[in-house]
Design a protein around this motif. Structure first.
Motif: not given
Lengths: 285, 269
Positions: A40, A161-162, A165, A220, A224-226, A229
């Motif tokens: 990403l 995580y957040k 991201l 990927y 569409h969601r991490l 993925m």
């Protein structure tokens, strides 16, 4: 039917095969999850460079240890973390473009590693293990190290995580939210470094980048969601590890190469599948 | 780890004092001073390369000025999480695997604190802010599936989730059709009720004059800042746009022509 079961069970009677499978699966999962950020953030070249840059450290450990491999993990870990933070610092200089600077450092370090190993007589076998991995030679001790450091990497990714991201999607938002951006950037580089050290014996430095990017890139294409993925990437990596080792066992193909080729086949399959699906949808309209 | 300064009501929300920023030896911003009152909405206009984005990034504490002081509620921006910078759409990776709700939740990263995970209240905030910008139905869409106007409104929702008191929108209208622009203006109108202070970078002088309390005319230096009819004076516009009066970005600027038209009429009566 029994023949298929035999086909599956036969390699499992060997302890080296069981250890190899365990290592391939653990390394696959860790590489895939960390690799999600590599993909990403467009860090594939960085990952490849970093993997190659640890060779001199590993070579030095190999020379100091008189050819013993038991402490190589720690040499790999130390070199990887130093090289990662070093390459991170290179990004901030502005005289030479970032990828050029990384290329210079990576090739130089890699050459130094080869030069060091080549001072030993009959170096070719050991060099090829460093370059391409030797998953079937994994010792119980290094299996434990893989488990401990792999879990550590995954826990860190979960804990931040957040932050990772937000930083990856919108670095300016991360700054305006006053997240510790520099610290997080370096933490992510360090996580990639640990992942590379953990994976050294399974795939070797030359194939490492494939473990980081290929399963993540396949995932990927599909979501569409991490979090999805990450899960899909880990699944592709696990299956690739297992299938790769069976291929290696039955076809006498180098194990690291077999794992990477399986992962690549998954990518091509999904990539073409998506293409065909899109074409059919267009045709249907 | 995640600092947060507290606000006092009697301070002006934003104070810039002699801000200069040099980049590669060139002035990006030169001697900019102004202040904003809480709740006002300001349009920042000027040619491409005038330093609009740079100004916003200095205000947000993303870029450090070469000299001068920025104060948000009386202290440096680096202590505040109440400033939201909304990027130009071209700066965003629209293929990133996140949903609309995910992006809005990112705005809450600071409130959640280190190791914090979204709680029920945070999801309620996200839902509420998506309601405000009328995107509730699209909450679980991947962000690339949204139209340009919806993407802008998503970022406004994210700023609301961040509990921003100062929003900096970098060219939110460019590339949007008129209904989409109207949708954003409607949301900005909504923000007035929440007393959110807003700065909007834009190319459209006419729209700026119609919809904003004050207009800032910028070209590295501050050429004018005040009510639209005070700022949009021919001599100031020429100062800002120079020889490129008719063409900004290779596009005609009808607003300028309309403006001259109106000027001529006004002088006749």
């Amino acid at each position: 039917m029994p023949t298929i079961i035999n086909w599956v069970l036969e390699p499992l009677q060997y302890a080296f095969m069981l250890r190899g499978l365990a290592a391939a699966v653990m390394v696959g999962i860790v590489c895939a999850v960390v690799g999600t950020y590599v993909v990403l953030r467009g860090m594939a070249f960085f990952g490849d460079a970093l993997a190659h840059a640890i060779l001199p450290g590993v070579a030095l450990g190999y020379l100091v240890g008189g050819g013993s491999r038991s402490s190589l993990f720690w040499w790999a870990l130390g070199t990887a973390v130093i090289a990662a933070l070093g390459i991170g610092a290179i990004k901030k200089q502005t005289q030479v473009k970032e990828d050029t600077a990384i290329g210079i450092v990576f090739a130089g370090m890699f050459a130094l590693g080869i030069a060091l190993i080549s001072t030993v007589r009959n170096y070719a076998v050991d060099l090829s293990h460093f370059l391409f991995g030797d998953v079937l030679g994994v010792s119980p001790q290094s299996l434990w190290l893989t488990l401990i450091f792999g879990v550590l990497v995954l826990l860190t990714i979960a804990a931040f995580y957040k932050e990772f991201l937000t930083l990856s999607f919108d670095p300016i938002l991360a700054v305006t939210l006053r997240l510790p951006v520099g610290l997080l950037e370096n933490l992510l580089l360090a996580l990639i470094a640990v992942t590379i050290a953990v994976s050294l014996q399974t795939v070797g430095v030359a194939l490492m980048v494939a473990m980081l990017v290929t399963p993540a890139a396949t995932a990927y294409l599909l979501t569409h969601r991490l979090p999805v993925m990450m899960g899909l990437a880990a699944t592709f990596a696990t299956i690739s590890g297992v299938i790769g080792l069976y291929l290696s066992y039955y076809l006498s193909v180098a194990s690291g190469a077999a794992i990477v080729l399986t992962a690549t086949a998954f990518f091509i399959f999904v990539f073409l599948g998506k293409r065909i699906q899109t074409a059919l949808l267009v045709a249907a309209k | 780890m995640y600092p947060h300064s507290h606000h006092q009501d009697d301070q002006s929300i934003l104070d810039l004092h002699k801000i200069t920023l040099r980049y590669n030896g060139r002035f990006a911003l030169e001697n900019i001073s102004f202040h904003l009152h809480a709740g006002e909405q300001v349009a920042v206009v000027g040619p491409n390369g005038a330093g609009k984005s740079t100004l916003f990034k200095v205000v947000a504490g993303v870029l450090q000025p070469t000299s001068g002081k920025v104060k948000i509620f009386g202290s440096t921006p680096r202590k505040h999480v109440c400033i939201a910078y909304i990027p130009q759409r071209s700066q965003v990776d629209w293929n990133f695997p996140v949903t609309v709700a995910d992006v809005v939740m990112m705005g809450r990263s600071a409130q959640l604190g280190p190791f914090g995970w979204p709680k029920k209240h945070d999801w309620e905030v996200v839902r509420h802010t998506l309601d405000v910008v009328e995107l509730s139905d699209l909450a679980s869409r991947q962000i690339g599936e949204l139209s340009g106007g919806q993407q802008q409104r998503m970022f406004i929702a994210r700023s609301l989730a961040q509990e921003a008191e100062l929003m900096l929108l970098d060219e939110p209208f460019s590339g949007l059709d008129l209904p989409s622009q109207a949708g954003i203006l409607k949301v900005l109108e909504e923000l007035k009720r929440g007393a959110v202070t807003v700065m909007v970078a834009t190319h459209d002088l006419e729209q700026a004059a119609e919809n904003f309390d004050r207009i800032m005319l910028l070209n590295q230096r501050m050429i004018g800042f005040g009510k639209p009819d005070e700022v949009l004076q021919p001599e100031k516009l020429i100062q800002a746009y120079g020889g490129r009066l008719r063409s900004v970005d290779g596009e005609n600027v009808p607003a300028l022509e309309d403006f001259y038209e109106r000027e001529r009429h006004a002088h006749h009566h």
